[in-house]
Design a protein around this motif. Structure first.
Motif, short mmCIF file in Angstrom:
data_model
loop_
_atom_site.label_atom_id
_atom_site.label_comp_id
_atom_site.label_asym_id
_atom_site.label_seq_id
_atom_site.Cartn_x
_atom_site.Cartn_y
_atom_site.Cartn_z
N UNK A 123 2.51 -57.13 -1.82
CA UNK A 123 3.63 -56.65 -2.38
C UNK A 123 4.61 -56.43 -1.40
N UNK A 124 4.37 -55.79 -0.38
CA UNK A 124 5.74 -55.56 0.36
C UNK A 124 6.11 -57.13 1.05
N UNK A 125 5.21 -57.93 1.59
CA UNK A 125 5.58 -59.29 1.93
C UNK A 125 6.37 -59.92 0.81
N UNK A 126 5.82 -60.03 -0.66
CA UNK A 126 6.40 -60.47 -1.73
C UNK A 126 7.95 -60.13 -1.81
N UNK A 127 8.18 -58.55 -1.61
CA UNK A 127 9.61 -57.91 -1.91
C UNK A 127 10.14 -58.52 -0.64
N UNK A 128 9.82 -58.59 0.51
CA UNK A 128 10.55 -58.99 1.77
C UNK A 128 11.00 -60.41 1.51
N UNK A 129 10.03 -61.09 1.29
CA UNK A 129 10.42 -62.77 1.12
C UNK A 129 11.21 -62.99 -0.03
N UNK A 130 11.26 -62.37 -1.07
CA UNK A 130 12.15 -62.71 -2.28
C UNK A 130 13.32 -61.39 -2.51
N UNK A 131 13.63 -60.70 -1.40
CA UNK A 131 14.58 -59.91 -1.33
C UNK A 131 16.02 -60.04 -2.06
N UNK A 132 16.60 -61.36 -1.47
CA UNK A 132 17.89 -61.75 -1.98
C UNK A 132 17.78 -61.87 -3.48
N UNK A 133 16.86 -62.54 -4.07
CA UNK A 133 16.55 -63.29 -5.25
C UNK A 133 16.46 -61.89 -6.24
N UNK A 134 15.65 -61.10 -5.67
CA UNK A 134 15.45 -59.65 -6.35
C UNK A 134 16.44 -59.01 -6.41
N UNK A 135 17.36 -58.88 -5.46
CA UNK A 135 18.53 -58.09 -5.57
C UNK A 135 19.74 -58.60 -6.37
N UNK A 136 19.56 -60.09 -6.52
CA UNK A 136 20.27 -60.51 -7.28
C UNK A 136 20.15 -60.28 -8.68
N UNK A 137 18.77 -60.34 -9.25
CA UNK A 137 18.37 -60.03 -10.55
C UNK A 137 18.90 -58.36 -10.81
N UNK A 138 18.56 -57.55 -9.84
CA UNK A 138 18.89 -56.20 -10.02
C UNK A 138 20.34 -56.12 -10.46
N UNK A 139 21.22 -56.77 -9.61
CA UNK A 139 22.80 -56.69 -9.66
C UNK A 139 23.04 -57.12 -10.98
N UNK A 140 22.50 -58.07 -11.59
CA UNK A 140 22.73 -58.77 -13.01
C UNK A 140 22.66 -57.83 -14.23
N UNK A 141 21.51 -56.92 -13.89
CA UNK A 141 21.25 -56.13 -14.84
C UNK A 141 21.74 -54.59 -14.78
N UNK A 142 22.31 -54.27 -13.60
CA UNK A 142 23.20 -52.98 -13.25
C UNK A 142 24.26 -53.25 -13.49
#
Length: 137
Positions: free
Chosen positions: A52-71
């Motif tokens: 989980x930690x590695x996955x979040x770190x590895x995909x942080x930019x994409x995850x943050x882009x998704x969060x930004x799109x829905x906030x």
């Protein structure tokens, strides 16, 4: 200890990562796994936390882009660090982990928010993740 405790520990590590300058992912995990807080975790739990930690770190930019799109109306920088770490972990699990149903990821995120966030965190996180779930599926 189980997946619930492992998920909570993954959140705690993800929350702390922005405070490290030029962190070495493996070194950070090694340090956490050697701490007394992690005694009692099975190898399976540690593997789950690491993924989980590695996955979040590895995909942080994409995850943050998704969060930004829905906030809508919220700059990601305005989201509390606790809430953001919880949301990042849940988004990672919803989008990239096949054996965790999105509903479980959302419910667990809300439970972590009740423990670590402020009074508005559970509702805020549930709203964002619920919207994402409906729109992504």
């Amino acid at each position: 200890m189980g997946r619930k405790s492992a998920r909570k520990s993954a959140f705690q590590i993800i929350f702390q990562l922005p405070f490290y300058e030029n962190f070495d992912f493996k070194e950070v995990l090694r340090t956490f796994f050697e701490s007394p807080d992690f005694s009692g975790f099975s190898d399976e739990d540690k593997d789950y936390i690491q993924k989980d930690v590695h996955g979040v770190c590895e995909r942080l930019f994409e995850i943050d882009e998704l969060i930004s799109a829905y906030t809508v109306g919220w700059d990601i920088k305005r989201i509390s660090k606790v809430d953001l770490a919880i949301i990042r972990l849940a988004v990672y699990e919803m989008k990239y982990v096949d054996d965790i149903p999105s509903g479980v990821a959302i419910n667990e995120a809300v439970e972590i928010a009740k423990e670590f966030g402020d009074d508005d965190s559970p509702k805020f996180i549930n709203g964002i993740l619920g919207t994402m779930f409906r729109m992504m599926d």
